[in-house]
Design an enzyme around this catalytic site. Structure first.
Site, PDB file in Angstrom:
ATOM      1  N   ASP A   1      -0.663   6.698  -6.358  1.00  0.00           N
ATOM      2  CA  ASP A   1      -0.212   6.242  -5.036  1.00  0.00           C
ATOM      3  C   ASP A   1       1.024   5.354  -5.167  1.00  0.00           C
ATOM      4  OD1 ASP A   1      -0.288   6.059  -2.259  1.00  0.00           O
ATOM      5  OD2 ASP A   1      -1.638   4.344  -2.266  1.00  0.00           O
TER       6      ASP A   1
ATOM      7  N   GLY B   1      -4.570   0.869   4.805  1.00  0.00           N
ATOM      8  CA  GLY B   1      -5.648   1.774   5.157  1.00  0.00           C
ATOM      9  C   GLY B   1      -6.996   1.356   4.615  1.00  0.00           C
TER      10      GLY B   1
END
Length: 436
Positions: free
Chosen positions: A286, A172
């Site tokens: 994350d 991303g």
């Protein structure tokens, strides 16, 4: 830039919620919600979620019974702008986007908040003109258009002093390239980070400072940073190159899941990295299989955690816009309730939950929550708050129960019921694995 949600009708009229960085805001009858409306029968327990990345805001209805309305129209999702009104039952919130007074004072203007200015920008790559909101008309902004962002993600620009070999990953935030240092001949990985929105010089400098702080983490199970900088307005990050694959690809290569002994080794090594980082005040935020790189062959393999703190600094320093517009349910599914509810205040117990999710997935080849592989964000968020995990023994009937219990404890929805810290979980995991 700030986004305020002002309650203009209903029992809590006069309340105001203000956000000056990337955050999430949940509305509903549940005590989990930041804006709790326990006595309003028109609201569901987890009614809707608003993601804010000033000046942007994005609303998502969470499958509520009576619906969420924006300017009188029932919506499933909506990009919000200043002046929009959000309604459910008797309660109405009005969106207000303003410039931060401290930012305005830096340019010698009045100290009172004003509405953002539209600033003309041009794509760094192709020169395409565009207009974006900024705190001050004199703001200098870095901008890459959507089309160029996709092209640069697939074909990153060369970085000075490095010979580019090939693209080895895409995500991303940008791309990862295998490269070779022209000075030392060392093989390195270069991550190019593409801003998703127009970024001010101040935000870019703050992002680079955060990377520099995180680069101080030196541990055998954390990928080592080498250097970072900017080239043609795009941030690049150089790290050691791990000649292997990430844990997700390793599991896929093995038919979708790994044997308990190998999972135990990968997770205990990752927990050692977390214990070190948490002791220095760092939270990863994350953790997932894709962010654990594996070098060597089991049982002499070595796991290394990558992108430490990168997700946090990327979002909170303004490099990204709202993320829940796209297909990010897979990442959200690894977040504990407190991280979904309060994005910016994430502490070590959130990493414990995420490592539990990672271990569960590597071990079973499935998600711990009862959601399908194509579950949307609304379904995923509701499951995070409301659905229990599926016991590992239902996925793998012959799994040693003590080993399963270590992972399942990490997945408790209540923070206080999880392992106290990464060291405690690692110790328990090693004891359980010794019984295999």
């Amino acid at each position: 830039m700030r986004v305020s949600l002002n309650v203009i009708a209903g029992p809590q009229t006069g309340r105001s919620f203000t956000f000056d960085q990337h955050d999430t805001f949940m509305i509903g009858r549940s005590e989990d919600a930041q804006f709790c409306l326990p006595h309003d029968r028109f609201f569901s327990r987890h009614h809707c979620l608003i993601e804010i990345a000033p000046p942007q805001a994005f609303l998502r209805d969470l499958g509520s019974t009576n619906g969420t309305f924006v300017n009188g129209l029932r919506v499933d999702t909506a990009h919000l702008k200043s002046g929009d009104r959000i309604q459910g039952g008797e309660t109405v919130l009005e969106v207000e986007v303003t410039s931060d007074p401290t930012e305005i004072r830096e340019f010698g203007s009045p100290a009172s908040g004003t509405h953002p200015s539209l600033v003309a920008v041009a794509c760094l790559n192709c020169g395409l003109p565009a207009s974006v909101e900024a705190s001050n008309p004199a703001s200098k902004l870095t901008y890459v258009c959507d089309e160029c962002r996709e092209k640069l993600r697939a074909n990153p620009q060369p970085i000075p002093n490095y010979q580019m070999m090939r693209v080895i990953g895409q995500g991303g935030m940008g791309s990862v390239m295998l490269a070779r240092s022209e000075k030392t001949g060392q093989a390195v990985a270069i991550k190019t980070l593409l801003p998703e929105v127009a970024v001010s010089d101040q935000s870019m400098k703050r992002f680079l400072r955060e990377i520099e702080v995180a680069s101080a983490l030196r541990h055998p199970h954390i990928v080592s940073y080498i250097e970072h900088g900017t080239h043609n307005g795009i941030v690049y990050l150089v790290t050691e190159y791990i000649a292997g694959m990430d844990a997700a690809r390793l599991a896929k290569h093995r038919g979708g899941k790994l044997q308990p002994r190998e999972v135990a080794l990968i997770i205990e090594q990752t927990l050692a990295a977390l214990d070190f980082a948490h002791s220095l005040g760092f939270v990863h935020r994350d953790i997932k299989e894709q962010n654990i790189l594996i070098e060597g062959e089991f049982p002499r393999s070595n796991a290394k955690l990558t992108d430490f703190g990168l997700s946090k600094s990327y979002k909170q320093t303004g490099m990204s816009g709202v993320t829940m517009v796209g297909d990010v349910a897979g990442t959200i599914a690894y977040m504990p309730p407190e991280q979904v509810r309060d994005f910016k205040e994430v502490r070590p117990p959130s990493d414990i939950y995420a490592i539990g999710m990672t271990a569960y997935s590597l071990l079973t080849g499935a998600h711990a929550l009862d959601i399908g592989p194509k579950a949307g964000i609304s379904e995923t968020v509701k499951a995070i708050f409301e659905k229990p995990i599926i016991p590992i023994s239902q996925r793998i009937p012959n799994i040693p129960l003590r080993f399963a219990a270590v992972i399942e404890t990490a997945l408790a929805k209540q923070v206080e019921l999880r392992w106290a810290n990464a060291a405690a979980m690692r110790e328990a995991l090693l004891r359980a694995a010794s019984e295999f």
